[in-house]
Write a protein that holds these residues in place. Structure first.
Motif, PDB file in Angstrom:
ATOM      1  N   TYR A 228       9.094  -8.941  -8.301  1.00 16.44           N
ATOM      2  CA  TYR A 228       9.872 -10.014  -8.900  1.00 16.44           C
ATOM      3  C   TYR A 228      10.704 -10.670  -7.812  1.00 16.44           C
ATOM      4  O   TYR A 228      10.855 -10.149  -6.719  1.00 16.44           O
ATOM      5  N   ASN A 229      11.271 -11.806  -8.159  1.00 16.40           N
ATOM      6  CA  ASN A 229      11.934 -12.647  -7.188  1.00 16.40           C
ATOM      7  C   ASN A 229      13.013 -11.897  -6.414  1.00 16.40           C
ATOM      8  O   ASN A 229      14.036 -11.520  -6.964  1.00 16.40           O
ATOM      9  N   SER A 230      12.761 -11.672  -5.122  1.00 13.98           N
ATOM     10  CA  SER A 230      13.730 -11.065  -4.203  1.00 13.98           C
ATOM     11  C   SER A 230      14.170  -9.655  -4.601  1.00 13.98           C
ATOM     12  O   SER A 230      15.245  -9.216  -4.224  1.00 13.98           O
ATOM     13  N   CYS A 231      13.355  -8.953  -5.384  1.00 13.11           N
ATOM     14  CA  CYS A 231      13.714  -7.577  -5.725  1.00 13.11           C
ATOM     15  C   CYS A 231      12.458  -6.805  -6.105  1.00 13.11           C
ATOM     16  O   CYS A 231      11.353  -7.352  -6.114  1.00 13.11           O
ATOM     17  N   CYS A 232      12.651  -5.532  -6.445  1.00 16.58           N
ATOM     18  CA  CYS A 232      11.538  -4.641  -6.811  1.00 16.58           C
ATOM     19  C   CYS A 232      10.475  -4.639  -5.705  1.00 16.58           C
ATOM     20  O   CYS A 232       9.326  -5.046  -5.900  1.00 16.58           O
ATOM     21  N   THR A 233      10.899  -4.193  -4.510  1.00 14.13           N
ATOM     22  CA  THR A 233      10.035  -4.203  -3.328  1.00 14.13           C
ATOM     23  C   THR A 233       9.147  -2.956  -3.314  1.00 14.13           C
ATOM     24  O   THR A 233       9.634  -1.837  -3.473  1.00 14.13           O
ATOM     25  N   LEU A 234       7.856  -3.164  -3.117  1.00 17.34           N
ATOM     26  CA  LEU A 234       6.897  -2.057  -3.084  1.00 17.34           C
ATOM     27  C   LEU A 234       6.873  -1.417  -1.703  1.00 17.34           C
ATOM     28  O   LEU A 234       6.684  -2.102  -0.699  1.00 17.34           O
ATOM     29  N   ARG A 235       7.063  -0.098  -1.635  1.00 21.41           N
ATOM     30  CA  ARG A 235       6.879   0.686  -0.408  1.00 21.41           C
ATOM     31  C   ARG A 235       5.727   1.654  -0.683  1.00 21.41           C
ATOM     32  O   ARG A 235       5.830   2.508  -1.549  1.00 21.41           O
ATOM     33  N   ILE A 236       4.646   1.501   0.051  1.00 22.45           N
ATOM     34  CA  ILE A 236       3.413   2.209  -0.298  1.00 22.45           C
ATOM     35  C   ILE A 236       2.934   3.064   0.868  1.00 22.45           C
ATOM     36  O   ILE A 236       2.840   2.599   2.007  1.00 22.45           O
ATOM     37  N   ASP A 237       2.623   4.329   0.573  1.00 23.58           N
ATOM     38  CA  ASP A 237       2.016   5.252   1.537  1.00 23.58           C
ATOM     39  C   ASP A 237       0.873   5.974   0.846  1.00 23.58           C
ATOM     40  O   ASP A 237       0.793   6.009  -0.382  1.00 23.58           O
ATOM     41  N   PHE A 238       0.003   6.568   1.658  1.00 25.93           N
ATOM     42  CA  PHE A 238      -1.013   7.452   1.085  1.00 25.93           C
ATOM     43  C   PHE A 238      -0.348   8.772   0.695  1.00 25.93           C
ATOM     44  O   PHE A 238       0.488   9.303   1.420  1.00 25.93           O
TER      45      PHE A 238
END
Length: 522
Positions: A228-238
């Motif tokens: 969403y706009n400028s928030c809820c940032t995805l940080r993804i790893d295996f």
């Protein structure tokens, strides 16, 4: 490398200066002064991207186009903060331009401008730009499901270690549900299982694809993007896991291969943890353009404005109707107890989910009130959590109002004090960007979280205070520092009443008690 992929520096790149103000180019996000209608500009599968941040990487530029189809060429003009991106088909480019016409594209939190190029294809000298070539080759290989070559020694993309991704969501100002994750990630392949949980005060998820290559493509495209706009940032790893064991199908976990699984320990609505009701209608949708099971964000009232590749992936088929930014922040609450309700009590209750600006109890219908919050997202959040809750002995109904604002009465005309302006209130919980309050938004529950407790105040003092209003304290627990505590009332209705009465209660010594709903039980 595949014959249809070429990367590098364009010969005679001085001719590219014309793009900075070309009248025949189509601006994708409508912010340019020279914006043209789409049907006046011939679409091209080559797109011109301007106003890129300094030091932007090829991967970040490619990520803008990746959800819409195969990226076949890239040309970086770093001195001019520009780039050219070539997609495999004109249809993919049209979808991308249409999508970013509704949602401003961002790279490193800066808006960028995307428009059609006058060139129908990019002719590049791949020998002059090995890094860009290696990046695109790696991306292309992941898209094709093959193993990328690392002959150039610039980028070595190891085989994906697992089909399971570990997802952490930072800056979670708005709820993210299991269904939202499924819709976003299913653009990259078949999502088989999802488990969501809270660890170290952060919402996390484990998501299993049917194929590790799909997991790699999703990670490459979505890591660092905002839902969403400028928030809820995805940080993804295996994940270190290669298979998830899902026992229950509910709003915390789901095995899409086994719809027969039980829902688990009772009603899953009892505790949503960090999950909340999705703010838009998440519709499965096929465009006929080779995409299926995409998320059509043709959202109803209260839709949030998704941004960047995460939302782009979900809406990759284009034709997106984004109404989030224009949604009214005004709610209509009805079936209120008119003997008990006041503007202040509604301000306190609805203020758990957003910054209430104004409240008006209707003069001719005193069991109804208009509540204006800061924006449509907050209004949607408050409505999803408070509609159907029992307040002052009556089941409250909450809907979005057709009003855009709550009008203040002319001076001297509101002799019953039915309207109040709270716009300057110091009690707004969400005024400060990044406040911890954003991470602690939960549905009404019998357990309340207390903070800012004054030194010297003990359990007996707080039990007495919370039972003075006629409620029953079932359990109590101090946190280690004794500045915070959990207190459990006998019902959700009692907890709502107590929160209204005691949030911001003056404990003396400039200590005002803070009360909110908790996801925990004692």
């Amino acid at each position: 490398m595949d014959g249809d992929v070429a990367v590098g520096v364009k010969r005679g790149s001085d001719e590219l200066n014309m793009y900075s103000s070309s009248p025949n180019s189509m601006t994708a996000n409508g912010s340019d002064t020279k914006k043209q209608r789409l049907d006046e500009s011939p679409p091209s599968r080559v797109l011109h991207i301007r106003k890129l941040p300094n030091e932007v990487s090829e991967t970040e530029v490619i990520a803008l186009g990746l959800p819409f189809g195969k990226v076949t060429n890239i040309l970086m003009l770093k001195g001019k903060n520009q780039a050219f991106l070539e997609l495999s088909t004109a249809e993919a480019a049209i979808t991308m331009v249409n999508y970013y016409a509704a949602v401003t594209p961002q790279v490193r939190n800066s808006p960028v401008f995307i428009q059609y190029s006058n060139h129908k294809e990019l002719k590049t000298d791949s020998a002059l730009n090995q890094r860009a070539q290696a990046v695109l080759q790696a991306v292309s290989a992941v898209q094709d499901g093959s193993s990328p070559s690392s002959d150039h020694g610039v980028l070595d993309l190891a085989p994906p270690p697992s089909p399971v991704l570990r997802i952490i969501i930072d800056n979670m100002f708005y709820p993210v549900t299991l269904d939202v994750l499924q819709q976003i990630f299913s653009k990259f392949g078949t999502v088989m299982k999802i488990i969501t949980f809270t660890k170290n005060n952060q919402f996390q998820a484990l998501l299993q694809f049917s194929d590790p290559v799909n997991a790699q493509q999703a990670k490459l495209s979505l890591d660092g993007q905002n839902i969403y706009n400028s928030c809820c940032t995805l940080r993804i790893d295996f994940s270190k896991l290669v298979n998830l064991n899902v026992k229950y199908n509910n709003d915390k976990s789901r095995d899409y291969t086994r719809p027969d699984l039980p829902t688990g320990d009772g009603d899953s609505n009892k505790d949503h943890s960090l999950l909340g009701t999705p703010s838009g209608a998440l519709a499965s949708y096929s465009s006929g353009a080779g995409y299926s099971s995409s998320l059509s964000l043709s959202q109803g009232p209260g839709a949030m404005s998704p941004l960047s590749a995460a939302a782009a992936a979900a809406a990759a088929a284009g034709r997106v109707a984004l109404s989030g930014s224009g949604v009214s922040g005004v709610l209509l609450a009805s079936n209120l107890n008119e003997e008990m309700v006041t503007p202040q009590s509604l301000f306190t209750l609805f203020g758990v989910y957003g910054d209430v600006q104004r409240v008006k109890i209707l003069y001719n219908k005193k069991d109804s009130a208009l509540i204006q919050l800061s924006d449509g997202n907050q209004a949607q959040l408050a409505m999803s959590h408070l509609n159907g809750q029992k307040v002052f002995g009556k089941v409250m109904r909450v809907t979005l109002s057709k009003h855009q604002t709550v009008a203040l009465p002319r001076e001297g005309l509101d002799d019953q004090l039915l309207t109040k302006d709270f716009s300057g209130s110091p009690l707004h919980r969400f005024k400060k960007p990044g406040s911890k309050n954003f991470q602690n938004i939960f549905p009404p529950s019998a357990t309340l979280h207390l903070s800012n407790i004054r030194d010297g105040i003990g359990e007996d003092d707080l039990r007495l205070l919370f039972s003075n209003g006629g409620g029953t304290v079932k359990a109590f627990k101090f946190f280690q520092d004794r500045k915070m505590a959990l207190i459990q009332m006998s019902s959700v209705e009692e907890a709502i009443q107590t929160l209204i009465d005691l949030h911001n209660y003056d404990m003396g010594g400039n200590h005002h008690l803070k009360v909110s709903f908790s996801k925990s039980t004692i």
